[in-house]
Design a protein around this motif. Sequence first.
Motif, short mmCIF file in Angstrom:
data_model
loop_
_atom_site.label_atom_id
_atom_site.label_comp_id
_atom_site.label_asym_id
_atom_site.label_seq_id
_atom_site.Cartn_x
_atom_site.Cartn_y
_atom_site.Cartn_z
N SER A 20 98.37 -48.86 -67.60
CA SER A 20 97.36 -48.23 -67.98
C SER A 20 97.07 -48.31 -69.59
O SER A 20 98.26 -48.42 -70.18
N PRO A 21 95.81 -48.16 -70.09
CA PRO A 21 95.87 -48.29 -71.59
C PRO A 21 96.41 -47.47 -72.37
O PRO A 21 96.65 -46.15 -71.85
N LEU A 22 97.08 -47.66 -73.29
CA LEU A 22 97.64 -46.65 -74.37
C LEU A 22 96.61 -45.88 -75.07
O LEU A 22 96.58 -44.66 -75.19
N LEU A 23 95.50 -46.35 -75.23
CA LEU A 23 94.41 -45.78 -75.97
C LEU A 23 93.18 -45.84 -75.13
O LEU A 23 92.87 -46.89 -74.40
N LEU A 24 92.16 -45.01 -74.95
CA LEU A 24 90.74 -45.41 -74.64
C LEU A 24 89.72 -45.27 -75.61
O LEU A 24 89.83 -44.20 -76.45
N GLY A 25 88.58 -45.83 -75.59
CA GLY A 25 87.64 -45.74 -76.39
C GLY A 25 86.60 -46.94 -76.36
O GLY A 25 86.69 -47.70 -75.44
N PRO B 260 92.30 -58.66 -70.87
CA PRO B 260 92.98 -57.79 -71.75
C PRO B 260 92.16 -56.80 -72.39
O PRO B 260 92.96 -55.99 -73.14
N HIS B 261 90.82 -56.85 -72.21
CA HIS B 261 90.13 -56.03 -73.11
C HIS B 261 90.35 -54.56 -73.02
O HIS B 261 90.12 -53.52 -73.74
N CYS B 262 90.71 -53.80 -71.73
CA CYS B 262 90.88 -52.77 -71.40
C CYS B 262 92.09 -52.05 -72.34
O CYS B 262 92.21 -50.83 -72.39
N PHE B 263 92.83 -53.00 -72.61
CA PHE B 263 94.06 -52.57 -73.74
C PHE B 263 93.80 -52.48 -75.02
O PHE B 263 94.58 -52.12 -75.80
N GLU B 264 92.48 -52.62 -75.50
CA GLU B 264 92.32 -52.93 -77.03
C GLU B 264 91.23 -52.19 -77.35
O GLU B 264 90.23 -52.52 -77.99
N ALA B 265 91.10 -50.61 -77.12
CA ALA B 265 90.14 -49.61 -77.31
C ALA B 265 90.06 -49.81 -79.12
O ALA B 265 91.02 -49.97 -79.65
N GLY B 266 88.84 -49.63 -79.43
CA GLY B 266 88.76 -49.67 -80.99
C GLY B 266 88.16 -50.92 -81.63
O GLY B 266 88.28 -51.83 -80.62
N SER B 267 87.69 -51.15 -82.69
CA SER B 267 87.21 -52.12 -83.32
C SER B 267 88.45 -53.13 -83.49
O SER B 267 89.42 -53.02 -84.17
N PRO B 268 88.36 -54.28 -83.19
CA PRO B 268 89.35 -55.29 -83.07
C PRO B 268 89.62 -55.78 -84.63
O PRO B 268 88.73 -55.53 -85.30
N ASN B 269 90.86 -56.15 -84.88
CA ASN B 269 91.31 -56.70 -86.19
C ASN B 269 90.85 -58.26 -86.23
O ASN B 269 91.72 -58.78 -85.94
#
Length: 406
Positions: A245-250, A268-277
């Motif tokens: 499960s994702p550590l963060l949601l958003g 992999p996108h479900c695991f990368e909530a927030g604006s990417p670096n």
Amino acid sequence: MAGVGRDVHSKAISQFSYYQNSGNHYLDSAATTQKPDSVIDAVTQGYRHFCAPVHRGSYPLSEVASSAYETARSKVAQFINASAQQLIFTKSCTESINHVALGWAKSKIKPGHKIWISQMEHNANYLPWLQLCKETGAELKIIEIDSEGHLQIDQTGLWDDSTFLIALTHCSNILGGETPVQEVCDKARNHGIYTLIDAAQSVSHIPIDVKALGCDFLAFSAHKMYGPEGIGALYIDAQRQLEMSPLLLGGGSIESVSEQQIRLREAPHCFEAGSPNLSGALGFAAAVDFLQAFPQGAISCYVGNLGQQFRQALAKQNNITLLPVAGGGNTTSVVSFVVEGVHPHDMAQTAADNDVSIRTGSHCSHLLMSYLKFGAVNRLSLGIYNHSDDIQPLIESINAAADIFA
């Protein structure tokens, strides 16, 4: 191999133009590496030419930024022989390990299960598991090392049915060397035990193939492999990914949202909530390009041989205690030592006064420091820009510190 080493260093040092002119003998690459010009340029170009939201706009600049981000992901994934879908970007190796502990292990582990870590672990691969065990009723167990740095993988209980996970560093950030990760992963797979490898200290100089290794998870950071700070990576086995499960949601992780329900995007996108670096990812990919410009194994050979030269030079000093090398060998990129009669902090300050940068303290590895019975030690750690010319300034700093404090 000596000729190969000279070629590696000569080819590399030309890409560290600012470092060549610094006058500093930087011996702290285990903390963070210097960055080649190509990485600095990639980060700069990201802000200059790709400054747009990733996966959030339908206009051309956003699409170009999104494509650049995913190209960077593919390059980093290929570096460890993984597919792009199996690699997520995080902010650090620490965050990657927490992803596994909280997003995967927490839902699967049960009271009575055991998680094993080694005595050499950095706190990033110790504290998340300690906390998880406290919360779930599982038990944290320690794989011991002997006085020569050998990991005791035949330790009683390690391969029992109750063992759930083995989380192991590939290279110790204090002892350097290399742990037997391939042997551990092979045996764990045969026993139905999950594995996580912390490759933060190894990925800069030891070739890694996650398919051959057969681990379930592998974590590493860009800034320890000549890339930028603030971005790391986590490889997740395809089956483990389905269980995670994702550590963060958003924003960015959600396919659709209703008042009471969400539908996640595919990995992999479900695991990368927030604006990417984005610029970090571009610098990460540039670091991969930098490393792959050298023949496979050449960096490991160069850095390892140089580490051996440092150990030999320090061993000749009658006032120095050298810590062992993990695995019991001599080839290493990390050398830790204590100077008799000189507190490690005083040693490091004297070195700094002579433009020699070494690390001092517990190095975020309190389990190992407790075992070694040292409150602090000095550590030198090498990168591809280092040279045997860095040895004498260190020896002179040790002698100066001894004259002052011993």
